[in-house]
Motif scaffolding. Structure first.
Motif, PDB file in Angstrom:
ATOM      1  N   GLN A   1     -58.798   2.090   3.284  1.00  0.00           N
ATOM      2  CA  GLN A   1     -59.740   2.991   3.957  1.00  0.00           C
ATOM      3  C   GLN A   1     -60.440   2.300   5.120  1.00  0.00           C
ATOM      4  O   GLN A   1     -60.706   1.095   5.066  1.00  0.00           O
ATOM      5  CB  GLN A   1     -60.815   3.457   2.958  1.00  0.00           C
ATOM      6  CG  GLN A   1     -60.251   4.249   1.794  1.00  0.00           C
ATOM      7  CD  GLN A   1     -61.226   4.276   0.637  1.00  0.00           C
ATOM      8  OE1 GLN A   1     -61.648   3.231   0.150  1.00  0.00           O
ATOM      9  NE2 GLN A   1     -61.588   5.468   0.193  1.00  0.00           N
ATOM     10  N   ALA A   2     -60.726   3.076   6.162  1.00  0.00           N
ATOM     11  CA  ALA A   2     -61.566   2.588   7.264  1.00  0.00           C
ATOM     12  C   ALA A   2     -62.886   3.344   7.149  1.00  0.00           C
ATOM     13  O   ALA A   2     -62.889   4.573   7.032  1.00  0.00           O
ATOM     14  CB  ALA A   2     -60.908   2.871   8.598  1.00  0.00           C
ATOM     15  N   THR A   3     -63.999   2.600   7.150  1.00  0.00           N
ATOM     16  CA  THR A   3     -65.299   3.262   6.997  1.00  0.00           C
ATOM     17  C   THR A   3     -66.205   2.954   8.183  1.00  0.00           C
ATOM     18  O   THR A   3     -66.124   1.882   8.783  1.00  0.00           O
ATOM     19  CB  THR A   3     -66.020   2.799   5.712  1.00  0.00           C
ATOM     20  OG1 THR A   3     -66.296   1.395   5.830  1.00  0.00           O
ATOM     21  CG2 THR A   3     -65.189   3.046   4.480  1.00  0.00           C
ATOM     22  N   MET A   4     -67.072   3.927   8.480  1.00  0.00           N
ATOM     23  CA  MET A   4     -68.087   3.746   9.519  1.00  0.00           C
ATOM     24  C   MET A   4     -69.410   4.050   8.837  1.00  0.00           C
ATOM     25  O   MET A   4     -69.662   5.200   8.453  1.00  0.00           O
ATOM     26  CB  MET A   4     -67.817   4.721  10.663  1.00  0.00           C
ATOM     27  CG  MET A   4     -68.706   4.544  11.857  1.00  0.00           C
ATOM     28  SD  MET A   4     -68.141   5.596  13.207  1.00  0.00           S
ATOM     29  CE  MET A   4     -68.945   7.136  12.819  1.00  0.00           C
ATOM     30  N   GLY A   5     -70.208   3.013   8.611  1.00  0.00           N
ATOM     31  CA  GLY A   5     -71.415   3.202   7.799  1.00  0.00           C
ATOM     32  C   GLY A   5     -70.978   3.498   6.373  1.00  0.00           C
ATOM     33  O   GLY A   5     -70.188   2.778   5.779  1.00  0.00           O
TER      34      GLY A   5
END
Length: 589
Positions: free
Chosen positions: A524-528
Motif C-alpha cells: 500500500q501507498a499511504t498519504m497521512g
C-alpha cells in the motif's frame, strides 16, 4: 617568480579540456613519447570509462621560447555541474584561465557558469575556440558569440584544434604574454591547500599553492585551521609524475607530504605556515560546499559497517564536498550521505564499490527541506523523519539556465512547467540559440530532468543551476506499507498534486518485484492516514480439493476452510523480505 604562470582550463563538458592538456604536455615534452596516451591527466578508471573529468589535476611543465624558459602550472578541471566545487578550488589557485569553447556547439550553460566563477576571482581570461577542424564547425558564428560575451577583439580569440595540434603553440605564447606572474605581499610563508588524497604508503598527500614565502623538506609547519603541527617529509610537483623538489617557492603549485595518517589534520581550504615565522592571517580559503542531494548508503553485509565508515573518510579527504553521518533504519546500520548532485552520488557509490570492494544499497535520493513546527525551523533530509503535524514545509528552489536551439524552446518550456517551474526570462544569445531562465524546485530536477531535457531536444540543450533559497510549498509524505509494515527506505516527499501518481507507480513496481509468499502480501501507498494506492502480491495456493472425487460439497468446503485458517496463521508470523532490486527500481520511478 617572474617566469611562473598559474592557469586552469575551464569549459563545458566535452569541449576538449583534457585533449588540449594532452597537447600542451606533448609540445612541452613533459611526457616521453613512449608513455603518451589520450587524456593522460584523467588517472581514475571511472574517468577514462565515462570520458569525463571528475578530479582537477595539477601539472607543471617547462616551456622554452626565444626569451627564456617559463614554469607553467596547469590545472585541468571537470566540466559537469556536479563538480563545480572542484572548479572553484582550482580557480582560487590561479591567475589566468583558458576558456575553451567547441566551434561546433558554441557557448553552453556550463561555459557561462565557469566563466562567471573565474571573473569573480579576477582571473585573466584567454578565449580559445577548439575543434575548428570539424566539418560541422561554425567558426564565424561562435567567434561572434564570444566577442559579444567577453567584449574582446576577434584577434584575441585563439582558434585551435587540440586533436590535431593546430595552433596550440599560440595558446602557450598567450599564457606567457597575457597571464600575470604571481604577486606576493607578505614575507611569512602562506600556502593554500586546494586538494588532497590518501596514499596508503605515504599518508595524506596535499596539493598546495604558495602565495607567500617558501616551503622545503624538513620544515616544521602548522595548519592554521586545525592548529596541527607537523614536519614536511617531502615537497615537489607533478610533471605529470610526482617529482621531489628541494624547495617550493612563492607563486608555485606543488604537493606537500607530512606523513599524516589522520585524515582530519589537514583539510582542503586550510592555510599552512611555518612554525618559526608564522603568518598572522590565514588565506581566505573556500566557502564550504553545501550538499543538495541526500541518500542513505547501507552495506549489504552488516559486518561491513566499519569498513564503509573508513572508506567514506578516505573519500572525503579527496572530495571535500562529501558529507556523511551514521543512521539506523529497517535496512540496518548505514550512513546518511550528502552529495552535490545525482552524478556525484553515482560516482561516489561506484568508487566505494570498486576501490574499497564494498557491496552497497542506496535509498531513494531526497533534498533538504525546512519544516516549521510550532514556530521552530527543523531541517529534514530523510523523508521518514518528517513530523506528522507541522505548520509549514519549505523546499529548495534553484535558478536553472537552459541554452538550446530556438526550435526546441517550446519543448524545454513544456518540460519546465511540468516540473512546477516559473519562467524568469528568455534571451537570444545568437540568431539560432536561446537562453531560458527558470526557477525550479530542486526535488523535481535531481532525478531525471537532465535525461528528459536531452531526449526532448535531441541532445542539443545544456543546463546549469545554482541554489536560490527555500520557498513554502504544498508537500506531503508518501509512505509504502508492505504487509502493514512501513518501509522507511521507500518513503518520499512529493507535491500533493503528484502524490497519487507516484504512489501508484511505486506499488505497481513493487508488486512485480516482491516474491510471492504462502500468504497474500498487500502493498500500500499511504498519504497521512489515507491509503492512496494498493496492489496485492497473490499467495501460492495448493489445490487441497484434488483428492476429492465426487462426494458431498461440505467435504471440500471443510478442506478450503482449513487452508484459509493456515494461511491466516502464517500471515501473522510470516516476514516479507524485500529484495535489493525493489529498492533500486524505486529510485528510478
Amino acid at each position: 617568480m617572474e617566469r611562473t604562470r598559474n592557469f586552469c582550463i575551464i569549459a563545458h563538458i566535452d569541449h576538449g579540456k583534457s585533449t588540449l592538456a594532452d597537447r600542451l604536455l606533448d609540445i612541452t615534452e613533459a611526457v616521453p613519447e613512449r608513455e603518451r596516451m589520450d587524456q593522460i591527466l584523467d588517472t581514475m578508471d571511472l574517468e577514462r570509462e565515462r570520458g569525463i573529468t571528475i578530479k582537477a589535476q595539477a601539472v607543471r611543465v617547462l616551456y622554452n621560447r626565444d626569451d627564456g624558459e617559463y614554469n607553467l602550472n596547469l590545472i585541468d578541471t571537470p566540466g559537469h555541474v556536479d563538480f563545480a566545487y572542484e572548479v572553484s578550488r582550482a580557480i582560487a589557485a590561479c591567475e589566468g584561465a583558458l576558456l575553451i569553447v567547441d566551434a561546433s556547439q558554441g557557448i553552453q550553460a556550463q561555459t557561462l557558469a565557469n566563466l562567471y566563477l573565474a571573473m569573480e576571482h579576477d582571473l585573466e581570461i584567454i578565449p580559445v575556440l577548439n575543434k575548428i577542424d570539424l566539418p560541422v564547425a561554425d567558426v564565424a558564428t561562435v567567434t561572434e558569440e564570444l566577442v559579444e560575451l567577453l567584449g574582446v577583439e576577434e584577434e584575441e580569440i585563439i582558434k585551435i584544434s587540440a586533436k590535431t595540434g593546430e595552433n596550440v603553440t599560440g595558446v602557450l605564447d598567450a599564457i606567457v604574454d597575457r597571464v600575470p606572474a604571481p604577486q606576493t605581499e607578505h614575507d611569512e610563508t602562506r600556502a593554500l591547500i586546494f586538494d588532497s588524497h590518501y596514499d596508503p604508503y605515504r599518508g595524506v598527500v596535499s596539493l598546495a599553492r604558495l602565495f607567500d614565502g617558501e616551503l622545503k623538506k624538513g620544515d616544521s609547519v602548522r595548519a592554521m585551521g586545525s592548529e596541527e603541527h607537523f614536519e614536511l617529509l617531502e615537497v615537489g610537483c607533478y610533471s605529470p609524475k610526482p617529482t621531489a623538489l628541494p624547495v617550493l617557492a612563492t607563486g608555485e603549485v606543488g604537493y606537500v607530504i607530512a606523513g599524516l595518517k589522520d585524515i582530519e589534520a589537514l583539510r582542503v581550504g586550510d592555510t599552512v605556515t611555518r612554525v618559526q615565522e608564522p603568518a598572522s592571517e590565514p588565506l581566505p580559503g573556500y566557502a564550504k560546499a553545501l550538499p543538495t542531494v541526500f541518500s542513505g548508503l547501507y552495506p549489504t553485509e552488516g559486518d561491513d559497517f566499519e569498513r564503509l565508515r573508513e572508506a567514506l573518510s578516505k573519500l572525503q579527504l579527496n572530495d571535500a564536498s562529501l558529507f556523511f553521518e551514521p543512521e539506523n533504519s529497517r535496512m540496518g546500520f548505514g550512513f546518511r550521505c550528502g552529495f552535490l548532485g545525482l552524478l556525484h552520488m553515482e560516482i561516489i557509490q561506484e568508487r566505494l564499490e570498486r576501490e574499497f570492494d564494498l557491496d552497497l544499497i542506496a535509498s531513494s535520493p531526497s533534498v533538504k527541506y525546512e519544516v516549521v513546527v510550532e514556530g521552530e525551523v527543523v531541517e529534514v533530509t530523510n523523508p521518514s523523519e518528517l513530523p506528522e503535524i507541522f505548520d509549514e514545509i519549505r523546499e529548495p528552489i534553484v535558478r536553472a539556465t537552459v541554452i538550446c536551439p530556438k526550435e526546441y524552446v517550446g519543448a524545454v518550456m513544456g518540460l519546465c512547467h511540468e516540473r512546477r517551474g516559473t519562467s524568469v526570462g528568455m534571451e537570444y544569445i545568437s540568431t539560432r540559440r536561446v537562453q531560458l531562465t527558470y526557477d525550479l524546485p530542486l526535488a523535481e530536477i535531481i532525478t531525471d530532468f537532465f535525461d528528459a531535457m536531452k531526449s526532448r531536444t535531441k541532445g542539443y540543450a545544456s543546463y546549469d543551476y545554482e541554489l536560490q533559497g527555500y520557498e513554502p510549498s504544498d508537500l506531503v509524505k508518501v509512505e509504502v506499507l508492505v504487509s502493514g509494515d512501513t518501509v522507511d527506505a521507500l518513503s518520499i516527499i512529493v507535491h500533493r498534486d503528484k502524490a497519487y501518481h507516484r504512489g501508484r507507480a511505486l506499488v505497481e513496481k513493487l508488486k512485480e518485484l516482491i516474491p510471492r509468499q504462502q500468504f497474500e502480501v498487500p502493498v500500500q501507498a499511504t498519504m497521512g492516514r489515507r491509503v492512496i494506492a494498493r496492489e496485492t502480491v497473490r499467495a501460492y495456493r495448493k489445490d487441497v480439493t484434488a483428492k476429492c472425487y465426487g462426494g458431498d460439497i461440505t467435504r471440500k468446503r471443510k478442506l478450503l476452510e482449513q487452508q484459509k485458517k493456515g494461511k491466516r496463521r502464517m500471515k501473522q508470523v510470516g516476514n516479507v523480505e524485500i529484495p535489493q532490486e525493489a529498492f533500486l527500481a524505486a529510485l528510478r520511478i
